[in-house]
Write an enzyme that holds these catalytic residues in place. Structure first.
Site, PDB file in Angstrom:
ATOM      1  N   GLY A   7       0.940  -1.248  -0.078  1.00  0.00           N
ATOM      2  CA  GLY A   7      -0.081   0.041  -0.087  1.00  0.00           C
ATOM      3  C   GLY A   7       0.865   1.269   0.090  1.00  0.00           C
ATOM      4  CB  SER A   8       1.389   4.055  -1.160  1.00  0.00           C
ATOM      5  OG  SER A   8       2.147   2.896  -2.025  1.00  0.00           O
TER       6      SER A   8
END
EC number: 3.5.1.11
Length: 774
Positions: free
Chosen positions: A239-240
């Site tokens: 993810g980020s």
């Protein structure tokens, strides 16, 4: 030091390329200067654009050649030639996906500017191969020689890094879970508890028939998941974060952008810090070794941009019905011919593997056997249609505003992003940069019938219709893989995404900072507050005193815990032990532990029972939904989890338990070299729910397996005040002082200077090298 160790260290040193002096490079039109700062980060200054990309290819090869070639091999189904049997199934999968064919197709469709960029870049790579410089140590270990690069290879590398990210794994998971827990409970296994529209899909008798067909394919899906290994974990568990703050809310009066991309920790990391300038642009950001340009994170002195994964649904799975001979597949009332061919891969230390590649109108078979009547095919944006993302890479450097940047990305399709940007005029913006096919919403739930004609793609959602905003009211933008549109959005865009915890916490902190400063970004990067502490405390307080002293002591510890997953916190370690015990219990009582009954259950969220339940437990507990506990109440489950967790308490701080293990891809094959190849790691905090998103595999243990490959903050307009860090270092050479020198600041959530002004670069450069025309 033993003589053997000394010899090994000397061999490592001998593999380092020269980084100073002058080198002749064929094809350059003028000299190029390469200066490396105190962190080994290259700053490349060329006269023209072609020279700039040629030099970038050369410098990438200087620092990361082995990584580039291994990624290319993974992309083309040749990794097993180096890595052996462990890579064979993944090689077979990418061969079935037709990687070489589609990358060659895409290159031929690109515009002249993109073709020139790719040709110049690979000419630089090949110039390094011909330069006589020492090869990375890995070639000596393998007894291998590097192979020349072709322009379409960069497309393969880029496609490989986002391979099948996102929805395909969730659909496969629900396919396995549906027969075990039913449609209503399978809905509850969504990462983000996003809505109720899935309850009726697939409907009625069709659902029962489809469930039976899908259940018959379970062994084949198990094998597919096992083949992908850590790649599936990256696709589902990564993810980020990113965010943008408008000038009216910053201490500088200028936009500030910040964030961090989260992926599985691989050595070397997928990103490399670079600065590349010529007469057309002056860009600095994160590059992908093997690829020209700055696809994800960069600025050009006028506009800065950064991405997170948007979790658009860009992959569809089709259940196909084949005739007895497997040579035709049903569509409507007819059986259509399918393409069928034989392929072979070589395997280091073993026999070659032969396999069939079968393609229907929807795409290649990725699981199942057509000769047994049914199989799954994949239709993915990443493979099914011509992709022109590299045309975007040539347009993006010329953007001066957020709006121009977004127009430059029209047609991007390799992977879907939340593209957040800010410019020197003071604008900030968010765009979902993606190509998403128009098709029924039902395609997002499970593999769909390939024969009905009801689930076909019907063109594309227009670029203009993708979610976007420029200069939103309030002056704040936050994305963290959270849902960007509701389930009832007019266009079907996505079914699965990450929970909103990280986005909500970042927004909470930004709202509380009316004069946000660059230094504040690191504090948000480092935020370890668990979103579940309030829920946990309330449930455990209501639970009452436990029958055993250890369980009661654990209950009191968790009630008193401040909710922070700090590296030094013993209570955070206790919380992790408790949550893992609770996850195992729910997985067992629901029957989901049988959904994938093989060692691949250790893969991170999205494809393992415990991984999915890990994310679902907080929502189930908050709703007091005991439907998957098979007759138990949540109080009974909590008490049992407390009792079980006491057997796994170590008394150590969370950072020691959570310390990642950075593993070089050859260290298992050459264990005598492992200590020299594997970078050291340090205790770290956070978990998969916190903004400091160092995630773990719930079924495997507390060790961090994915997290921030980089952290960055762009001070838009005062570019020398920007900062960044990567989790190991700028170099891919184990003997380089810059192989792991950034791990210490990274572990402390600190950053290093992102030098942009050329006079400052010249003053602080540690090495300087001139590339001159041959």
């Amino acid at each position: 030091m033993t003589m053997a160790a000394k010899t090994d260290r000397e061999a490592l040193q001998a593999a380092l390329p020269p980084l100073s002096g002058s080198l002749s490079i064929p094809g350059l039109s003028a000299p190029v200067r390469v200066q490396r700062d105190g962190w080994g980060i290259p700053h490349i200054k060329a006269s023209g654009e072609a020279d700039a990309y040629r030099a970038l290819g050369f410098v990438h090869a200087q620092d990361r050649l082995f990584q580039m070639e291994l990624t290319r091999r993974k992309a083309l189904g040749r990794a097993a030639e180096w890595l052996g049997a462990e890579a064979a199934e993944a090689d077979i999968l990418v061969r079935r996906l037709g990687m070489e064919k589609v990358c060659r197709r895409d290159f031929e469709a690109l515009g002249a500017e993109a073709k020139d960029m790719l040709r110049a870049y690979v000419a630089g790579v090949n110039a390094f191969l011909a330069s006589g410089a020492p090869l990375p140590i890995e070639y000596g270990l393998l007894g291998a020689e590097p192979e020349p690069w072709e322009p379409w290879h960069s497309i393969a590398v880029m496609r490989r890094l986002g391979l099948l990210m996102g929805s395909v794994w969730f659909k496969l998971w629900r396919m396995l879970a549906l027969p075990v827990v039913g449609a209503a409970n399978a809905l509850k296994l969504r990462y983000d508890d996003g809505g109720q529209d899935l309850l009726c899909i697939p409907p009625g008798v069709e659902a029962e028939r489809l469930e039976a067909d899908l259940a018959a394919l379970r062994p084949a899906v198990d094998a597919l998941l096992k083949a992908m290994g850590g790649d599936a974990s990256d696709a589902a568990g990564g993810g980020s974060n990113n965010w943008a703050v408008a000038p009216g809310r910053t201490a500088t009066g200028r936009p500030i952008l910040a964030g961090d991309p989260h992926r599985v920790f691989e050595i070397p990391g997928m990103y490399a810090q670079h600065h590349l300038a010529c007469d057309r642009f002056d860009m600095i950001g994160l590059t992908v070794p093997g690829v020209p340009g700055f696809p994800h994170f960069a600025h050009n002195g006028k506009v800065a941009y950064c991405v997170t994964h948007a979790f658009m649904d860009i992959h569809d799975l089709y259940l196909e019905q084949f005739a007895e001979d497997g040579r035709t597949a049903r569509f409507g009332n007819e059986f259509e011919p399918v393409a069928w061919r034989r392929d072979r891969i070589a395997v280091r230390g073993g026999a070659d593997r032969e396999f069939d590649i079968v393609e229907t109108r929807h795409g290649p078979v990725i699981a199942g056997d057509p000769l047994e009547g049914a199989a799954l095919t994949l239709r993915s944006v990443q493979f099914a249609e011509t992709d022109l993302s590299f045309d975007c890479l040539t347009r993006m450097p010329g953007a001066s505003t957020v709006a121009q940047l977004y127009d430059a990305t029209r047609g991007w399709g390799l992977i879907d992003h939340n593209l957040v940007a800010g410019d020197v005029a003071g604008s900030i913006g968010h765009l979902v940069r993606a190509r998403v096919p128009s098709r029924p919403r039902e395609n997002g739930w499970l593999p769909v019938p390939g024969w009905s004609g009801e689930h076909e793609w019907r063109g594309w959602i227009p670029h203009e219709a993708m979610p976007r905003v420029i200069d939103p009211p309030g002056g704040l933008i936050v994305t963290a893989n959270n849902r960007v549109v509701a389930d009832d959005h007019p266009d079907y865009l996505c079914t699965d995404c990450h929970p909103p915890y990280r986005a909500e916490r970042i927004m909470e902190r930004l709202v509380a900072s009316p004069a946000f400063a660059v230094d504040d970004a690191a504090a948000i990067h480092a935020d370890t507050l668990s979103p579940h502490v309030g829920l946990l405390r309330a449930r455990l307080e209501a639970l009452g005193i436990q029958g055993s002293l250890p369980a009661e002591e654990l209950r009191q510890t968790l009630i008193a815990w401040d909710g922070r997953m700090d590296a030094g916190s013993q209570a955070a370690s206790a919380y992790n032990a408790f949550r893992r015990a609770l996850t195992r219990l729910v997985t067992a009582r629901s029957g989901l532990e049988q959904a994938i009954a093989h060692p691949f259950a250790a893969v991170p969220p999205g494809v393992s029972p415990q991984g999915q339940v890990w994310w679902a437990v907080p929502t189930l507990l908050r709703n007091d939904d005991a439907g998957m506990l098979k007759g138990w109440s949540w109080d009974e489950a909590l008490s049992e989890a407390l009792s079980v967790a006491t057997q796994n308490l170590t008394g150590r701080g969370w950072g020691e338990e959570h310390r990642p293990r950075f593993t070089h891809p050859l260290s298992a094959q050459f264990p005598a070299w492992a200590a020299l190849l594997n970078p050291v790691s340090r205790p770290i905090g956070g978990d998969g729910d916190t903004v400091l998103a160092n995630g773990l595999v719930p079924s495997a243990g507390p060790e961090a397996t994915y997290g921030a490959l980089s952290r960055y903050v762009f001070d838009v307009g005062n570019w020398d005040n920007s900062r960044w860090v990567v989790f190991h270092g700028a170099s891919g050479h184990p003997a380089s002082p810059h192989y792991a020198d950034q791990n210490a600041p990274w572990s402390d959530c600190a950053m290093v200077p992102m030098l942009y002004s050329w006079d400052r670069i010249a003053a602080e450069a540690v090495t300087s090298q001139e590339l001159v025309p041959a």
